[in-house]
Design an enzyme around this catalytic site. Structure first.
Site, PDB file in Angstrom:
ATOM      1  N   THR A  40       0.847  -1.198   0.000  1.00  0.00           N
ATOM      2  CA  THR A  40       0.000   0.000   0.000  1.00  0.00           C
ATOM      3  C   THR A  40       0.880   1.244   0.000  1.00  0.00           C
ATOM      4  O   THR A  40       1.741   1.395   0.859  1.00  0.00           O
ATOM      5  CB  THR A  40      -0.927  -0.032   1.240  1.00  0.00           C
ATOM      6  OG1 THR A  40      -1.864  -1.087   1.055  1.00  0.00           O
ATOM      7  CG2 THR A  40      -1.679   1.270   1.416  1.00  0.00           C
ATOM      8  N   GLN A 113      -4.102  -7.477  -6.649  1.00  0.00           N
ATOM      9  CA  GLN A 113      -4.629  -7.958  -5.365  1.00  0.00           C
ATOM     10  C   GLN A 113      -6.012  -7.369  -5.092  1.00  0.00           C
ATOM     11  O   GLN A 113      -6.197  -6.144  -5.060  1.00  0.00           O
ATOM     12  CB  GLN A 113      -3.685  -7.618  -4.215  1.00  0.00           C
ATOM     13  CG  GLN A 113      -4.051  -8.466  -2.981  1.00  0.00           C
ATOM     14  CD  GLN A 113      -3.384  -8.004  -1.705  1.00  0.00           C
ATOM     15  OE1 GLN A 113      -3.367  -6.815  -1.419  1.00  0.00           O
ATOM     16  NE2 GLN A 113      -2.864  -8.932  -0.932  1.00  0.00           N
ATOM     17  N   HIS A 189      -7.108 -11.167  -1.355  1.00  0.00           N
ATOM     18  CA  HIS A 189      -6.499 -10.718  -0.088  1.00  0.00           C
ATOM     19  C   HIS A 189      -7.341 -11.217   1.085  1.00  0.00           C
ATOM     20  O   HIS A 189      -8.395 -10.670   1.382  1.00  0.00           O
ATOM     21  CB  HIS A 189      -6.430  -9.193  -0.091  1.00  0.00           C
ATOM     22  CG  HIS A 189      -5.578  -8.600   1.001  1.00  0.00           C
ATOM     23  ND1 HIS A 189      -5.085  -9.334   2.066  1.00  0.00           N
ATOM     24  CD2 HIS A 189      -5.119  -7.336   1.190  1.00  0.00           C
ATOM     25  CE1 HIS A 189      -4.370  -8.535   2.857  1.00  0.00           C
ATOM     26  NE2 HIS A 189      -4.380  -7.325   2.348  1.00  0.00           N
ATOM     27  N   ASN A 192      -4.139 -10.069   6.944  1.00  0.00           N
ATOM     28  CA  ASN A 192      -3.865  -8.771   7.585  1.00  0.00           C
ATOM     29  C   ASN A 192      -5.068  -8.048   8.173  1.00  0.00           C
ATOM     30  O   ASN A 192      -5.081  -6.815   8.267  1.00  0.00           O
ATOM     31  CB  ASN A 192      -3.115  -7.849   6.607  1.00  0.00           C
ATOM     32  CG  ASN A 192      -1.808  -8.473   6.141  1.00  0.00           C
ATOM     33  OD1 ASN A 192      -1.316  -9.410   6.773  1.00  0.00           O
ATOM     34  ND2 ASN A 192      -1.252  -7.981   5.058  1.00  0.00           N
ATOM     35  N   TYR A 194      -8.229  -7.746   7.104  1.00  0.00           N
ATOM     36  CA  TYR A 194      -9.273  -7.174   6.258  1.00  0.00           C
ATOM     37  C   TYR A 194     -10.455  -8.154   6.158  1.00  0.00           C
ATOM     38  O   TYR A 194     -10.473  -9.173   6.833  1.00  0.00           O
ATOM     39  CB  TYR A 194      -8.663  -6.741   4.916  1.00  0.00           C
ATOM     40  CG  TYR A 194      -7.607  -5.672   5.178  1.00  0.00           C
ATOM     41  CD1 TYR A 194      -7.992  -4.415   5.651  1.00  0.00           C
ATOM     42  CD2 TYR A 194      -6.244  -5.940   5.077  1.00  0.00           C
ATOM     43  CE1 TYR A 194      -7.047  -3.449   5.983  1.00  0.00           C
ATOM     44  CE2 TYR A 194      -5.291  -4.977   5.406  1.00  0.00           C
ATOM     45  CZ  TYR A 194      -5.701  -3.726   5.859  1.00  0.00           C
ATOM     46  OH  TYR A 194      -4.774  -2.778   6.210  1.00  0.00           O
ATOM     47  N   ARG A 241      -3.900 -14.928  -0.366  1.00  0.00           N
ATOM     48  CA  ARG A 241      -2.947 -14.525   0.675  1.00  0.00           C
ATOM     49  C   ARG A 241      -3.570 -14.661   2.060  1.00  0.00           C
ATOM     50  O   ARG A 241      -4.682 -14.182   2.296  1.00  0.00           O
ATOM     51  CB  ARG A 241      -2.512 -13.078   0.464  1.00  0.00           C
ATOM     52  CG  ARG A 241      -1.283 -12.716   1.291  1.00  0.00           C
ATOM     53  CD  ARG A 241      -0.828 -11.295   1.059  1.00  0.00           C
ATOM     54  NE  ARG A 241       0.614 -11.168   1.241  1.00  0.00           N
ATOM     55  CZ  ARG A 241       1.209 -10.074   1.718  1.00  0.00           C
ATOM     56  NH1 ARG A 241       0.509  -9.016   2.076  1.00  0.00           N
ATOM     57  NH2 ARG A 241       2.525 -10.024   1.859  1.00  0.00           N
ATOM     58  N   ASN A 249      -4.223  -4.861  12.973  1.00  0.00           N
ATOM     59  CA  ASN A 249      -5.665  -4.606  12.827  1.00  0.00           C
ATOM     60  C   ASN A 249      -6.506  -5.381  13.856  1.00  0.00           C
ATOM     61  O   ASN A 249      -7.614  -5.831  13.555  1.00  0.00           O
ATOM     62  CB  ASN A 249      -6.153  -4.917  11.396  1.00  0.00           C
ATOM     63  CG  ASN A 249      -5.783  -3.827  10.402  1.00  0.00           C
ATOM     64  OD1 ASN A 249      -5.700  -2.657  10.763  1.00  0.00           O
ATOM     65  ND2 ASN A 249      -5.563  -4.198   9.149  1.00  0.00           N
ATOM     66  N   GLY A 330       8.797  -7.071   0.394  1.00  0.00           N
ATOM     67  CA  GLY A 330       8.099  -5.804   0.464  1.00  0.00           C
ATOM     68  C   GLY A 330       9.053  -4.634   0.479  1.00  0.00           C
ATOM     69  O   GLY A 330       9.444  -4.115  -0.581  1.00  0.00           O
TER      70      GLY A 330
HETATM   71  C1  PHB Z   1      -1.568  -0.843   5.335  1.00  0.00           C
HETATM   72  O1  PHB Z   1      -2.079   0.088   4.704  1.00  0.00           O
HETATM   73  O2  PHB Z   1      -0.900  -0.655   6.346  1.00  0.00           O
HETATM   74  C2  PHB Z   1      -1.779  -2.206   4.866  1.00  0.00           C
HETATM   75  C3  PHB Z   1      -2.590  -2.452   3.774  1.00  0.00           C
HETATM   76  C4  PHB Z   1      -2.790  -3.744   3.340  1.00  0.00           C
HETATM   77  C5  PHB Z   1      -2.178  -4.778   4.019  1.00  0.00           C
HETATM   78  C6  PHB Z   1      -1.371  -4.544   5.091  1.00  0.00           C
HETATM   79  C7  PHB Z   1      -1.177  -3.250   5.515  1.00  0.00           C
HETATM   80  O3  PHB Z   1      -2.379  -6.022   3.622  1.00  0.00           O
END
Ligand code: PHB
Length: 379
Positions: A40, A113, A189, A192, A194, A241, A249, A330
């Site tokens: 991101t 993604q 996705h 993390n 979401y 993923r 989060n 990353g």
């Molecule tokens: C973030 O914006 O911090 C972020 C976004 C997507 C992810 C992980 C972190 O999968």
């Protein structure tokens, strides 16, 4: 439509396999096993449309074996942060087409993604100022980024059972748009914290319908979404993923070593391009549970992409031993557009500047030097 049941044949780690050994990913030939992880960067243009600097950024990184784009919202409801791109409008599709053309022009491969943030949003980012949606009305801890700076998370609205087909349709339509935009595949996705991860883990999913409670029920939405997306792409054009131990989060599962190998086992039967696993806790919480990559890899049985703090040496060892087929990087890719060349020559790496990770202009985005520029500067 989807052809299931055929279990994907893992690319075997024959002796001498390195990060530079080509790999077959469904119908695609991948030049090397060095993947650009989804990142991101909050630099999309108005209307959440990819713009010229985004085209340049991805084109610079086309020597990755595979690029996975930054998380890209499947719908206006899926938006969680300012400046993140979408794949639900014609303008967004046209913007992404410029990216895929540029990457393909340089011989690269690129997956999009697909992202719905669920409760990790804010009414100020939602259509009509609505509450964000989630499996259950449980507020994440802390604050989130909005157009007006940091604001406390709100308590989301639990999705009604009869709204779930609409969520699946958001992913399916976005997958069709990604196809039209010229991508080589898509990644669902489900990591993390979401939306799809919120359904998988028992701390955020307290539902009592067919999408909550038992493990079988909690994985249902991910499977239905993945099957819908595979209906567009064929399963071999779809990766998933997961992030079993990431507490980012406000995420928590009481039995991650049961939950996630189970999820991987259910995904196995679909014949996907790959399973992508965030193996670490992004926030480094002391309470993060233990993780065993082997359990995930053997439960899935297909192409395994590892992610989380790998460097050249550790990635090479993982690929040589067969612990991973691909490794996603990353931060190293933020700072080194030519990461593949640098790894090949064991060259020094540029250092990522955290201050320019999220938002801003070309600085810290498209101006990291390539190796040959660095050498020219030294002369
Ligand atoms: C973030 O914006 O911090 C972020 C976004 C997507 C992810 C992980 C972190 O999968």
């Amino acid at each position: 439509m989807m052809t299931t049941t055929e279990v994907q044949i893992t690319n075997p780690a024959t002796p001498g396999t390195s990060l530079f050994t080509p790999l077959r990913l469904g119908p695609l030939g991948i030049e090397n096993r060095i993947v650009m992880a989804p990142l991101t960067r909050n630099r999309a243009g108005p209307g959440n449309v990819p713009r010229t600097m985004n085209v340049e950024y991805y084109a610079q990184r086309a020597s990755a074996g595979l690029i996975i784009t930054e998380a890209t919202q499947v719908s206006p409801q899926g938006v969680g942060y300012p400046g993140t791109p979408g794949i639900h409008s014609d303008e967004q599709v046209a913007g992404w087409r410029r990216v895929t053309d540029a990457v393909h022009g340089r011989g690269g491969r690129i997956f999009l993604q697909l992202w719905h943030v669920g409760r990790i949003s804010h009414p100020s980012l939602q259509p009509g100022g609505a509450l964000p949606v989630a499996p259950s009305a449980i507020r994440p801890e802390g604050e989130t980024f909005t157009e007006d700076g940091l604001r406390p998370f709100v308590t989301p609205r639990a999705l009604e059972t009869d709204e779930i087909p609409g969520v699946i349709e958001q992913f399916r339509a976005a997958a069709a748009n990604a196809h039209e935009a010229g991508f080589d595949g898509v990644e669902v996705h489900a990591a993390n914290g979401y939306l799809l991860d919120q359904f998988l883990r028992d701390h955020s999913n307290r539902r009592s319908d067919a999408y909550g409670g038992s493990l079988e029920n909690r994985v249902r939405l991910l499977l239905e979404v993945t099957e819908a997306v595979a209906g567009v792409w064929g399963a071999e054009g779809v990766g998933v993923r997961l992030s079993p131990i990431n507490t980012f989060n406000s995420m928590w599962d009481s039995r991650p070593r049961v939950t996630f190998p189970y999820v991987a086992g259910r995904l196995k039967d679909l014949g996907l391009a790959y399973l992508h696993v965030v193996e670490t806790d992004m926030v480094g919480s002391a309470s993060a549970p233990a993780f065993d990559a082997d359990e995930m890899r053997s439960a899935f049985g297909g192409t395994y992409m590892a992610n989380g703090g790998y460097d050249n040496e550790r990635a090479a060892a993982a690929v040589a031993s067969g612990a991973a087929d691909l490794v996603a990087f990353g931060a190293p890719f933020i700072a080194n557009p030519d990461l593949v060349e640098r790894f090949a020559g064991k060259a020094p790496l540029n250092t990522p500047d955290q201050a320019t990770f999220y938002g801003g202009d070309e600085r810290g985005y498209t101006d990291y030097p390539f190796l040959d520029e660095t050498e020219t500067l030294r002369q």
